[in-house]
Motif scaffolding. Structure first.
Motif, short mmCIF file in Angstrom:
data_model
loop_
_atom_site.label_atom_id
_atom_site.label_comp_id
_atom_site.label_asym_id
_atom_site.label_seq_id
_atom_site.Cartn_x
_atom_site.Cartn_y
_atom_site.Cartn_z
N VAL A 180 -25.28 -14.64 1.50
CA VAL A 180 -24.04 -14.41 0.77
C VAL A 180 -23.25 -13.28 1.44
CG1 VAL A 180 -23.03 -13.74 -1.43
CG2 VAL A 180 -24.98 -15.28 -1.38
N LEU A 183 -21.49 -14.71 4.23
CA LEU A 183 -20.43 -15.54 3.68
C LEU A 183 -19.21 -14.69 3.35
CD1 LEU A 183 -20.25 -18.57 2.68
CD2 LEU A 183 -20.82 -17.71 0.43
N PHE B 54 -22.59 -21.95 9.16
CA PHE B 54 -23.99 -21.91 8.77
C PHE B 54 -24.79 -23.05 9.39
CE2 PHE B 54 -22.19 -19.16 5.53
CZ PHE B 54 -23.11 -18.12 5.54
N HIS B 84 -15.60 -19.78 1.81
CA HIS B 84 -16.40 -20.95 1.48
C HIS B 84 -17.05 -20.74 0.11
CE1 HIS B 84 -19.94 -23.75 2.93
NE2 HIS B 84 -19.46 -24.10 1.76
N PRO B 86 -19.81 -22.17 -1.84
CA PRO B 86 -20.90 -23.13 -1.60
C PRO B 86 -21.25 -23.90 -2.86
CG PRO B 86 -21.76 -20.89 -1.63
CD PRO B 86 -20.28 -20.78 -1.82
N GLY B 90 -24.38 -18.85 -4.72
CA GLY B 90 -23.53 -17.90 -4.02
C GLY B 90 -23.29 -16.59 -4.74
N VAL B 91 -23.71 -16.46 -6.02
CA VAL B 91 -23.61 -15.13 -6.62
C VAL B 91 -24.83 -14.32 -6.20
CG1 VAL B 91 -22.35 -15.93 -8.67
CG2 VAL B 91 -24.83 -15.66 -8.77
N ARG B 143 -21.13 -18.36 -13.43
CA ARG B 143 -21.43 -18.03 -12.03
C ARG B 143 -20.49 -18.75 -11.08
NH1 ARG B 143 -28.00 -17.57 -11.47
NH2 ARG B 143 -28.26 -16.53 -13.46
N ARG B 150 -14.28 -14.76 -6.50
CA ARG B 150 -14.61 -13.88 -5.37
C ARG B 150 -14.01 -14.42 -4.07
NH1 ARG B 150 -20.77 -13.49 -4.18
NH2 ARG B 150 -20.25 -15.45 -3.19
N ALA B 151 -14.11 -15.75 -3.89
CA ALA B 151 -13.54 -16.34 -2.67
C ALA B 151 -12.02 -16.12 -2.64
CB ALA B 151 -13.87 -17.83 -2.61
#
Ligand SMILES: Nc1ncnc2c1ncn2[C@@H]1O[C@H](COP(=O)(O)OP(=O)(O)OP(=O)(O)O)[C@@H](O)[C@H]1O
Ligand SMILES: [Mg+2]
Lengths: 294, 238
Positions: A180, A183, B54, B84, B86, B90-91, B143, B150-151
């Motif tokens: 993450v 990311l 990735f 991205h 996902p 991702g949290v 989540r 966040r993105a």
């Protein structure tokens, strides 16, 4: 009563050293999931560097600063040169690499500096304090107070770094989830190096503070390392605060054992505590019950 | 900043020895939404993971405007402006909601951060109410919202959304989609949207791409794809 106060204060001043080593191990563990068996050995080595500077210049504080700087640099270099190539390989590889590193630095110190015990200076007096006729013991000496203040200040600065700064957030994100963090654009490699460098600095600090008591020789940090590891394990290996509390618990406990029971027992008591914690609370005394998500 | 285009050209990528993507080409024009559709296992997630670095490309190219992203590390690609979201993860559960959001802000200029965070809390009030809580205590939908917020906080030029509606209530999905559309129109965001629900994805997309067994089998304007009954029945099931 006097004995109790004396043992407790002595325990705290020993405990902060274990806490510092524990803290440095936690920093490394969080950054790379590696237990660095060479952490004590590297602190021994930076203490030699400090001693050379102090002997050459007569200035304790210059030696102090050089040792911490050397710890910082050596920690970072070790990560880049020795640890990173072993990343992603079986876990045993890194274990063996750090043990090899320990043998290397201890051997190197023996070759360069010889194996004789050298005394090591303190910046302040080690004479214990008294309140009237009430003897507080060596645990309340100016030197011991300096030791406690130095370790707690370092821990406090790290806590502020982790909690309130962007680089601290990057470090925690990388520790909990490298994927993450990547990311989100975090340069995880650099952050890992920084973690090792900070651990090297804290280790060097511990070396400076404990070596006046142990004397300096190639194996001088070995038993301190085991106790620092115990402190980190009590705290759960993942928690900087846990390592500090773990170190203090261990220091005080061992001083009670030495003081009330017998002076040959502390190493055994430390080892017994380590085994008990590993058996019954392998994730540390303070581990939250929250399980990691899979 | 002018809007960015994302071009995937003849990409071959996969896991271990068997490639999952066999020469995939997709061009997302600046400030458009491209719906990426296809059955389970078609390679949609792999495509997004390849774009964000990735999964390693073994052939072909990924370009953001005139910058090649091919074989760059994921963190480098993120800093280039590709965000991205996902699939269903991702949290960072050990961090608080706010700390997770701040990770997105790290990619922004310092001066913009505080205002951007307040703006995100206005748009995602559920997150505002839970800002001091550990992300571990959030529900699945919360989540997902956190990861999307966040993105967006990273002010990306290209947004890759992998089934953002997963676990979200229909009302929230509509809200997120409105927001994505708004960002396309006002900030020139370029979006690749992977969705199981082809109908709703095509309804907000400009362009649709259908993947099957790691190959693009159709690329067309979203309206055209939705109107192509044979293709729809065959690949999209509606
Ligand atoms: N980590 C992995 N290792 C090996 N094979 C994988 C891996 N991830 C996916 N695959 C395989 O790659 C193929 C494409 O998977 P992918 O996740 O890209 O599909 P998808 O289109 O996103 O499907 P879904 O709609 O179910 O999310 C599948 O056959 C899958 O089994
Ligand atoms: Mg998928």
């Amino acid at each position: 009563m006097q004995e109790f106060v004396e043992f407790t204060l002595g325990g705290v001043s020993d405990g902060v050293i274990y806490a510092a080593i524990g803290l440095s191990l936690v920093l490394i563990w969080r950054a790379t999931r590696v237990l660095n068996y060479a952490q004590g050995g590297l602190a021994m080595f930076t203490s030699y560097i400090a001693l050379m500077v102090i002997n050459a210049t007569g200035n304790y504080w210059l030696g102090f600063v050089v040792a911490l700087a050397a710890g910082l640099v050596i920690g970072g270099v070790v990560e880049r040169v020795v640890i990173r190539p072993a990343a992603g390989k079986p876990h045993l590889n890194t274990v063996i690499v750090t043990i090899g590193l320990l043998i290397l630095v201890e051997g190197l110190a023996g070759i360069i500096y010889g194996s004789k015990n050298r005394s090591f200076p303190t910046p302040y007096s080690i004479v214990g304090a008294k309140i009237g006729s009430f003897d507080l013991g060596e645990g309340a000496s100016p030197s011991a107070i300096f030791t406690a203040v130095a370790v707690l200040a370092a821990a406090g600065l790290l806590a502020v770094l982790f909690r309130y700064t962007p680089v601290g957030l990057r470090m925690r994100a990388s520790a909990f989830s490298g994927t993450v963090a990547q990311l989100m654009g975090v340069r995880v490699g650099r952050i890992t190096t920084l973690g090792w460098a900070l651990a090297g600095l804290i280790g060097a600090l511990a070396g400076m503070l404990v070596t006046p008591q142990t004397f300096l020789y190639p194996n001088s940090m070995d038993s301190i390392f085991v106790l620092g590891f115990t402190a980190a394990v009590i705290g759960g290996l993942d928690s900087p605060g846990g390592a500090i509390v773990g170190g203090l618990i261990l220091g005080v406990l061992l001083n009670y054992v030495t003081g009330y029971v017998g002076s040959n027992l502390p190493e055994l008591a430390g080892l017994a505590l380590l085994i008990l914690v590993l058996m019954f609370r392998p994730s540390g005394l303070f581990a939250s019950t929250a399980t990691r998500q899979v | 900043m002018p809007a960015s285009s994302l071009a995937v050209t003849d990409v071959v990528a996969g896991y271990n020895s068997t490639p999952v993507l066999n020469g995939v080409s997709i061009t997302a024009r600046p400030a458009t939404i491209t719906a990426v559709l296809g059955a389970n296992g078609a390679g949609k997630t792999t495509l997004l993971r390849t774009i964000s670095g990735f999964v390693r490309t073994r052939g072909g190219q990924v370009r953001l405007d005139d910058v090649s992203l091919t074989r760059l590390a994921p963190d480098h690609i993120a800093r280039a402006g590709v965000a991205h979201v996902p699939e269903g993860q991702g949290v960072i559960t050990e961090l608080t909601v706010e700390e997770n959001l701040k990770l997105g802000l790290l990619l922004r200029r310092r001066a913009d951060r505080a205002a951007a965070l307040e703006d995100a809390y206005r748009k995602f009030s559920i997150l505002a109410d839970r800002r001091r809580r550990h992300a571990a205590t959030l529900s699945g939908g919360e989540r997902q919202m956190l990861v999307i917020a966040r993105a967006l906080l990273s002010a990306p030029r290209v947004l890759l959304l992998d089934e953002p509606s997963l676990g979200l209530a229909p009302k929230v999905v509509a809200q997120v989609m409105d927001l994505v559309r708004q960002l396309r129109d006002e900030s020139g965001l370029t979006v690749l949207l992977v969705e199981q629900n082809a109908r709703s994805a095509l309804s907000i997309a400009d362009q649709g791409v259908v993947l099957n067994l790691g190959k693009v089998v159709a690329t067309a304007a979203a309206g055209e794809l939705a109107a192509d009954v044979a293709l729809r029945r065959h690949y999209l099931g509606f």
